[in-house]
Motif scaffolding. Structure first.
Motif, short mmCIF file in Angstrom:
data_model
loop_
_atom_site.label_atom_id
_atom_site.label_comp_id
_atom_site.label_asym_id
_atom_site.label_seq_id
_atom_site.Cartn_x
_atom_site.Cartn_y
_atom_site.Cartn_z
N ARG A 67 4.60 -8.13 -10.72
CA ARG A 67 5.29 -6.98 -11.33
C ARG A 67 4.30 -5.84 -11.62
O ARG A 67 4.64 -4.68 -11.51
N VAL A 104 0.84 -1.20 0.00
CA VAL A 104 0.00 0.00 0.00
C VAL A 104 0.87 1.25 0.00
O VAL A 104 1.78 1.39 0.81
N GLY A 105 0.59 2.15 -0.92
CA GLY A 105 1.32 3.41 -0.95
C GLY A 105 2.68 3.34 -1.61
O GLY A 105 3.34 4.36 -1.77
N ARG A 106 3.11 2.17 -1.98
CA ARG A 106 4.43 2.06 -2.61
C ARG A 106 4.33 2.36 -4.10
O ARG A 106 3.28 2.14 -4.71
N LEU A 107 5.42 2.84 -4.66
CA LEU A 107 5.46 3.03 -6.11
C LEU A 107 5.59 1.66 -6.77
O LEU A 107 6.20 0.75 -6.21
N SER A 108 5.03 1.55 -7.96
CA SER A 108 5.14 0.29 -8.69
C SER A 108 6.57 0.10 -9.21
O SER A 108 7.26 1.07 -9.52
N GLU A 109 7.00 -1.15 -9.24
CA GLU A 109 8.32 -1.46 -9.82
C GLU A 109 8.19 -1.93 -11.27
O GLU A 109 9.15 -2.37 -11.88
N ALA A 110 6.96 -1.83 -11.80
CA ALA A 110 6.73 -2.30 -13.17
C ALA A 110 7.44 -1.39 -14.17
O ALA A 110 7.40 -0.17 -14.05
#
Lengths: 52, 310
Positions: B97, B13-19
């Motif tokens: 991802r 939650v709240g994290r930036l995507s690593e995609a």
């Protein structure tokens, strides 16, 4: 909210975001060019032939 | 999608995507997209009209993106079963991802844009067919048929068979018997292609709970169905020649290719029940890919020669 409570993006997350941002910019630029050239082809030179 | 959603609810939650952009491109199923582009292009070349080359390229791009969007929506919905199958476990959603919401938004956005672009740059009949194809693949096949009937890929195959019809419609603004023959070739090709795969991936499909023909009706019944469809594929392959919109040379090539399809299917039919290596089924699966590419390549060459000669 104090600074310490914020979620700090990791290097990997920042790098991935930059990668996505570049891809979105390129895709949007390509889309604009496609629509511009496509409109020219579809409507022909008359596209610019308008009374001012 | 419980597995995937839980990961994102509990931990991210709240994290930036690593995609990365590559993950989103993988959502578009590039290999399927390449076949869509090729068959749609053949539909365009065979159509009895000369398009503006740039508008034809834009139409192909729109069809490709529309097909990719359908693939992204398919992966969004099927993330739970994709995670259970070795063949699909490496896709961006099961690997975590790409978040489900990202895939859904991506697929819907590209669907809308591809249909609008095709409508504005080609015509609205082609755009409607593209919209119908996306709807059919996502809602009728993915959401409904895939998990409920062993006839899933028979009916669902219509979505994969439509690109040459869309290509034809993009150029002529119409749907004719010729374009429907192109549809028929891919439509009849789909079941034996996927049932050959399902024969040697029975365990995968069983784990995922997908009612593929071998899992539901058994191997023997599937082999007979494959053979029957192979005969129909071979017959449909020569139809362009019989109906006069492809030459005799194409007809000869199609007859040989169709004969090969029947021959490989015959070996599947004769395959020993205890044969777990499933060599003949794997050979048919590989040949079916070659067949579809070759038959459309032959149509393309025939169409090009006709255009040059005209």
């Amino acid at each position: 909210m104090p600074d310490d409570d914020r979620i700090r993006p990791t290097e990997k997350e920042l790098k991935a975001r930059r990668n996505r941002s570049i891809a979105i910019a390129l895709a949007l630029a390509a889309f604009v060019i496609i629509v511009y050239l496509g409109s020219l082809m579809k409507l022909g030179p008359s596209l610019f032939d308008r009374a001012m | 999608m419980a597995l995937v959603e839980r990961k994102h609810v509990d931990g991210d939650v709240g994290r930036l995507s690593e995609a990365t952009a590559g993950d989103f491109i993988a959502l578009l199923k590039p290999r399927v997209m390449s076949l869509v582009v090729f068959t749609a292009f053949v539909g365009m070349v065979l159509a009895p009209a000369t398009p503006n080359p740039l508008l034809a390229v834009i139409a192909i791009l729109a069809i490709a993106v529309g097909a990719g969007a359908a693939g992204a929506l398919n992966m969004w919905y099927d993330a739970d079963i994709d995670a259970k199958m070795a063949r699909t476990a490496g896709r961006p959603l099961p690997r975590g991802r790409v978040a489900p919401g990202e895939a859904l938004g991506f697929g819907l956005f590209l669907s809308a844009f591809s249909v609008m672009t095709l409508g504005l740059m080609a015509n609205w009949l082609a755009a409607s067919l593209l919209a119908f194809t996306i709807f059919f693949y996502v809602v009728i096949y993915t959401m409904w048929l895939k998990r409920s009937t062993p006839q899933n890929i028979v009916i669902g195959g219509a979505a994969g068979a439509l690109p040459p019809v869309i290509g034809w419609a993009a150029i002529t603004g119409s749907v004719t018997l010729e374009s429907l023959v192109l549809f028929l070739i891919i439509f009849l090709w789909t079941p034996p292609h996927f049932w050959a795969l399902a024969l040697f991936k029975t365990g995968d499909y069983a784990r995922a709970g997908i009612p593929m023909m071998p899992n539901v009706a058994g191997e023997e019944h599937t082999k007979r169905q494959i053979f029957a469809y192979a005969v129909l594929v071979a017959a449909s392959g020569v139809l362009p020649s019989v109906l006069g919109f492809a030459g005799m040379a194409y007809g000869a090539v199609a007859a040989v290719l169709g004969g090969g399809f029947v021959w490989y299917s015959w070996h599947v039919l004769r395959m020993d029940e205890g044969d777990r290596a499933m060599g003949p089924a794997k050979a048919l699966f590989a040949y079916s890919l070659v067949y579809l590419f070759a038959i459309f390549a032959a149509l393309l060459v025939d169409g090009m020669i006709s255009r040059i000669g005209a």
